[in-house]
Every structure is written in C-alpha cells, then in structure tokens.
Write a protein that holds these residues in place. Structure first.
Motif, PDB file in Angstrom:
ATOM      1  N   GLY A 238     -85.230 -27.034  13.819  1.00 16.12           N
ATOM      2  CA  GLY A 238     -84.109 -27.671  14.503  1.00 16.12           C
ATOM      3  C   GLY A 238     -83.706 -28.982  13.857  1.00 16.12           C
ATOM      4  O   GLY A 238     -82.519 -29.273  13.675  1.00 16.12           O
ATOM      5  N   GLN A 239     -84.693 -29.778  13.480  1.00 15.44           N
ATOM      6  CA  GLN A 239     -84.393 -31.047  12.826  1.00 15.44           C
ATOM      7  C   GLN A 239     -83.863 -30.860  11.409  1.00 15.44           C
ATOM      8  O   GLN A 239     -83.058 -31.652  10.926  1.00 15.44           O
ATOM      9  N   ALA A 240     -84.299 -29.794  10.731  1.00 15.18           N
ATOM     10  CA  ALA A 240     -83.761 -29.486   9.407  1.00 15.18           C
ATOM     11  C   ALA A 240     -82.279 -29.135   9.524  1.00 15.18           C
ATOM     12  O   ALA A 240     -81.467 -29.530   8.681  1.00 15.18           O
ATOM     13  N   LEU A 241     -81.944 -28.409  10.576  1.00 15.09           N
ATOM     14  CA  LEU A 241     -80.550 -28.047  10.810  1.00 15.09           C
ATOM     15  C   LEU A 241     -79.720 -29.287  11.123  1.00 15.09           C
ATOM     16  O   LEU A 241     -78.588 -29.428  10.649  1.00 15.09           O
ATOM     17  N   TYR A 242     -80.299 -30.211  11.880  1.00 14.89           N
ATOM     18  CA  TYR A 242     -79.617 -31.473  12.194  1.00 14.89           C
ATOM     19  C   TYR A 242     -79.326 -32.245  10.907  1.00 14.89           C
ATOM     20  O   TYR A 242     -78.225 -32.787  10.722  1.00 14.89           O
ATOM     21  N   THR A 243     -80.287 -32.288   9.992  1.00 13.27           N
ATOM     22  CA  THR A 243     -80.103 -32.966   8.706  1.00 13.27           C
ATOM     23  C   THR A 243     -79.008 -32.292   7.886  1.00 13.27           C
ATOM     24  O   THR A 243     -78.201 -32.963   7.231  1.00 13.27           O
ATOM     25  N   GLN A 244     -78.956 -30.963   7.925  1.00 15.87           N
ATOM     26  CA  GLN A 244     -77.913 -30.233   7.214  1.00 15.87           C
ATOM     27  C   GLN A 244     -76.536 -30.568   7.777  1.00 15.87           C
ATOM     28  O   GLN A 244     -75.567 -30.704   7.030  1.00 15.87           O
ATOM     29  N   PHE A 245     -76.450 -30.700   9.103  1.00 15.19           N
ATOM     30  CA  PHE A 245     -75.181 -31.069   9.727  1.00 15.19           C
ATOM     31  C   PHE A 245     -74.749 -32.475   9.290  1.00 15.19           C
ATOM     32  O   PHE A 245     -73.559 -32.729   9.040  1.00 15.19           O
ATOM     33  N   GLN A 246     -75.702 -33.386   9.190  1.00 16.92           N
ATOM     34  CA  GLN A 246     -75.388 -34.748   8.742  1.00 16.92           C
ATOM     35  C   GLN A 246     -74.819 -34.740   7.325  1.00 16.92           C
ATOM     36  O   GLN A 246     -73.828 -35.426   7.028  1.00 16.92           O
ATOM     37  N   LYS A 247     -75.442 -33.963   6.457  1.00 19.10           N
ATOM     38  CA  LYS A 247     -74.992 -33.852   5.075  1.00 19.10           C
ATOM     39  C   LYS A 247     -73.596 -33.245   5.006  1.00 19.10           C
ATOM     40  O   LYS A 247     -72.721 -33.725   4.270  1.00 19.10           O
ATOM     41  N   LEU A 248     -73.368 -32.187   5.786  1.00 18.61           N
ATOM     42  CA  LEU A 248     -72.070 -31.531   5.803  1.00 18.61           C
ATOM     43  C   LEU A 248     -70.995 -32.464   6.339  1.00 18.61           C
ATOM     44  O   LEU A 248     -69.877 -32.495   5.821  1.00 18.61           O
ATOM     45  N   LEU A 249     -71.341 -33.242   7.359  1.00 17.06           N
ATOM     46  CA  LEU A 249     -70.385 -34.189   7.940  1.00 17.06           C
ATOM     47  C   LEU A 249     -69.952 -35.208   6.895  1.00 17.06           C
ATOM     48  O   LEU A 249     -68.760 -35.535   6.780  1.00 17.06           O
ATOM     49  N   HIS A 250     -70.900 -35.711   6.118  1.00 19.38           N
ATOM     50  CA  HIS A 250     -70.590 -36.675   5.068  1.00 19.38           C
ATOM     51  C   HIS A 250     -69.671 -36.052   4.014  1.00 19.38           C
ATOM     52  O   HIS A 250     -68.693 -36.693   3.586  1.00 19.38           O
ATOM     53  N   GLU A 251     -69.966 -34.833   3.624  1.00 12.53           N
ATOM     54  CA  GLU A 251     -69.149 -34.150   2.615  1.00 12.53           C
ATOM     55  C   GLU A 251     -67.728 -33.923   3.116  1.00 12.53           C
ATOM     56  O   GLU A 251     -66.755 -34.071   2.357  1.00 12.53           O
ATOM     57  N   GLN A 252     -67.593 -33.567   4.373  1.00 12.48           N
ATOM     58  CA  GLN A 252     -66.271 -33.326   4.947  1.00 12.48           C
ATOM     59  C   GLN A 252     -65.464 -34.615   5.027  1.00 12.48           C
ATOM     60  O   GLN A 252     -64.255 -34.626   4.763  1.00 12.48           O
ATOM     61  N   LYS A 253     -66.119 -35.708   5.370  1.00 16.18           N
ATOM     62  CA  LYS A 253     -65.431 -37.001   5.427  1.00 16.18           C
ATOM     63  C   LYS A 253     -64.930 -37.412   4.045  1.00 16.18           C
ATOM     64  O   LYS A 253     -63.809 -37.923   3.897  1.00 16.18           O
ATOM     65  N   GLU A 254     -65.755 -37.191   3.034  1.00 19.33           N
ATOM     66  CA  GLU A 254     -65.367 -37.524   1.667  1.00 19.33           C
ATOM     67  C   GLU A 254     -64.198 -36.664   1.204  1.00 19.33           C
ATOM     68  O   GLU A 254     -63.287 -37.138   0.507  1.00 19.33           O
ATOM     69  N   ALA A 255     -64.203 -35.387   1.583  1.00 11.81           N
ATOM     70  CA  ALA A 255     -63.121 -34.481   1.198  1.00 11.81           C
ATOM     71  C   ALA A 255     -61.804 -34.902   1.842  1.00 11.81           C
ATOM     72  O   ALA A 255     -60.745 -34.871   1.194  1.00 11.81           O
ATOM     73  N   ILE A 256     -61.855 -35.325   3.094  1.00 14.41           N
ATOM     74  CA  ILE A 256     -60.650 -35.786   3.792  1.00 14.41           C
ATOM     75  C   ILE A 256     -60.119 -37.061   3.152  1.00 14.41           C
ATOM     76  O   ILE A 256     -58.910 -37.218   2.949  1.00 14.41           O
ATOM     77  N   LYS A 257     -61.019 -37.959   2.820  1.00 15.13           N
ATOM     78  CA  LYS A 257     -60.627 -39.216   2.171  1.00 15.13           C
ATOM     79  C   LYS A 257     -59.934 -38.944   0.844  1.00 15.13           C
ATOM     80  O   LYS A 257     -58.903 -39.561   0.524  1.00 15.13           O
ATOM     81  N   GLN A 258     -60.467 -38.013   0.061  1.00 12.68           N
ATOM     82  CA  GLN A 258     -59.890 -37.668  -1.229  1.00 12.68           C
ATOM     83  C   GLN A 258     -58.510 -37.041  -1.060  1.00 12.68           C
ATOM     84  O   GLN A 258     -57.575 -37.345  -1.820  1.00 12.68           O
ATOM     85  N   LEU A 259     -58.357 -36.188  -0.055  1.00 10.19           N
ATOM     86  CA  LEU A 259     -57.064 -35.561   0.202  1.00 10.19           C
ATOM     87  C   LEU A 259     -56.011 -36.597   0.592  1.00 10.19           C
ATOM     88  O   LEU A 259     -54.847 -36.523   0.173  1.00 10.19           O
ATOM     89  N   GLN A 260     -56.416 -37.565   1.396  1.00  6.77           N
ATOM     90  CA  GLN A 260     -55.483 -38.622   1.819  1.00  6.77           C
ATOM     91  C   GLN A 260     -55.010 -39.429   0.619  1.00  6.77           C
ATOM     92  O   GLN A 260     -53.829 -39.790   0.518  1.00  6.77           O
TER      93      GLN A 260
END
Length: 324
Positions: A238-260
């Motif tokens: 469960g905690q490994a999945l939580y860490t994966q979500f954190q990583k994915l969230l960071h990647e998505q934020k960076e992708a949105i920033k780049q698109l803007q």
C-alpha cells in the motif's frame, strides 16, 4: 462478493493430463492453490487455458485487460489431487485504478488466509518478447515483490512466456540473462525459480507447476492484514503504491507546466487550441491521481502508532532499486 468462476465447456470436456482422461476420483482433503500474477497481456489466462485444456479467446492475446476480477478455475486429476488456479488482474488494468486492483487482490488473499488456505505457489508471468522493461512491467514487478515477501518466494515460479513468438533466439537469451541477473535477482536470491513456458503446450504448463504441491508460506501482505492487523494502505504494498502516486503526481504537474509554456510561445491559434485540450486532459488526470493518493495516505498519529505494532515474520523483497 468474490465468486468461483469456471467455464462450462471446461467442466463438460474430458480433459487430459499427460494423455490420461480426467475422471471423478476421491479428492485430496486440501486443494493445491496456485495464483497467477503479472502484467496485463503477459499470458496468465493463456497459461490457465493450457492447464485446463480450454480454448484461448482471441482477445487474450491483446494487451488490453480482460481479467476484471479474481477468477478461480478448479481441475481434478486422476491421482485424487485438486488444483485451483487463480487468475488475477495486473496493476496496469484497463478499467480500474491500481488502488482498486490492490484491494481486489488483498481481499481475496485475506479471505483465503483467514480460511486457513495457503497458496502452494505463484506463477509470475513475463513476456520474453518485450524488448525493454517498460514502466508498467516494472511497476507490476515492484508491487509483486512487496506483497509476496521473502518467506513465500520459494513457491514463486518466474515464468517467461511467448517463446513461440521469438524471432531471434540470441536476443531472447540475452533478455533472460538480464532478467535473472538484474530485475529478478532479488526474487531468485530469496528462492524463486525461473521457468520457461517454451512451446505453449499443456505438457509444458503442467511441468512448471508439478512441484508446487505442498502448502506454502503466507505472503507478506497476508501477514500484514491478518497477523498484525494493518489496514491495506498501511501495508508495504500500500505504501509503495502511495509512493508511485506521488511520483506520478509530480510528473503530471511538470507536464502541465511544460504545456502552459509551449502554449504561451505559440502564435498558431489552432495549435494553441490543441495544447489547451491536452492541458485540460492532464489536469483531469492529475486530480484523479491526487484523489487516489489521498485514499492511501496514513495520518501522522497513525504512523506513530504503527511503529509499536507487532512485526511480520516475512520481509519485503525490494526490486524497486533495479526497476526504477
């Protein structure tokens, strides 16, 4: 509610094992339960079909997920043994989130463990035709190591599939070396063994499972949920999945920033419109990831309390350092 599913045609057909028809005999008191895990499209359902003699559906060859829930298939042998093969969905499921998949698998494992039923073994499938370890394949392997644990690893068979589709055997052998010496190394060191499902036949499939006949060890996830009474989000998986979500969230934020930034630099109205559509899609995905992550979060006070909990006998198999 979990249900035992079995294809009607499999019940009616006189299946064969080593050329001997299946008949009705007195069953052993305890069935041999073997779970199949691995990425979507890696051959789990096909492997079970070869064990039972049922025909494989064309859609099973696709990378789109078609195992939506836990599926148990019973096979009775002439020697009195009863096998139960358990098909599970991969963590890259087409229709459900990884959190939902983990919960589905965890609920099944917990139910069996509380019912005094231990897995005799686990078949973990991997396509030998993959030319690289994709993010999805690595995620599945990482999650498997964390929910399996070291004590149950002796009952794990790392099964390379789709050898009948290999075009260059030298390349395939190189992949085997890379898997055994790198990605699978922590599991193999804990007692897991690599087996090749080389000719996609019933005989080969039975040869892989034939030594998995004894009651195995409890999986780490089972110990955590039952023996030390942790909630799913508090387990290692469960905690490994939580860490994966954190990583994915960071990647998505960076992708949105780049698109803007790209949208601001563009003077083409049509291209700007396309970028805006993509930005909105990413923001929707980001919100979904955030919601999933929040559901797996452990409050601070609870984290402190967990440090005083009884410890499990099993320990996690950390393959994250090799697959990340």
């Amino acid at each position: 509610m979990l249900r035992i599913l079995q294809k009607p045609e499999a019940c009616k057909r006189r299946l064969t094992y080593s050329g001997i028809p299946f008949q009705t005999y007195r069953m052993a008191s305890q069935p041999i339960v073997i779970a199949l895990m691995g990425p979507t499209g890696s051959g789990k359902s096909n492997f079970i079909n070869r064990l039972t003699g049922t025909k494989e559906e064309k859609k099973a060859h696709q990378l789109k997920s078609h195992t939506l829930d836990i599926r148990e298939v019973k096979v009775d042998l002439p020697n009195g043994r009863r096998y139960v093969f358990v098909d599970t969905p991969g963590f890259d499921d087409t229709y459900r989130s990884d959190r939902e998949i983990l919960r589905t698998i965890a609920e099944w494992l917990e139910k069996k463990y509380r019912g005094k039923v231990k897995l005799s073994g686990i078949i973990y499938t991997h396509r030998i035709t993959d030319n690289r370890m994709s993010g999805s394949v690595c995620k599945n392997l990482d999650m498997f190591g964390r929910l399996c644990g070291d004590k149950a690893a002796r009952g794990v068979r790392l099964v390379s599939t789709m050898w009948d589709k290999v075009k260059d055997m030298a390349i395939a052998e190189s992949r085997v070396s890379q898997l055994e010496q790198n990605f699978w190394k922590p599991l193999i060191e804990a007692g897991a063994r690599h087996k090749r499902f080389e000719n996609n036949s019933s005989k080969c499939a039975w040869g892989i499972v034939e030594d998995l006949t004894e009651g195995g060890e409890a999986l780490l996830l089972q110990e955590e949920l039952v023996d030390v009474e942790r909630k799913l989000n508090e387990t290692v998986a469960g905690q490994a999945l939580y860490t994966q979500f954190q990583k994915l969230l960071h990647e998505q934020k960076e992708a949105i920033k780049q698109l803007q930034e790209e949208a601001k630099a563009q003077k083409n109205p049509e291209l700007m419109k396309q970028l805006e559509v993509e930005r909105r899609r990413l923001e929707a995905e980001l919100q979904k990831t955030w919601n999933e992550m929040e559901k797996m979060k452990i409050p601070f006070a609870r984290r402190i309390a967990l440090s005083f909990f009884k410890k499990t006998q099993s320990h996690t198999i950390n393959v994250n350092a090799l697959v990340s």
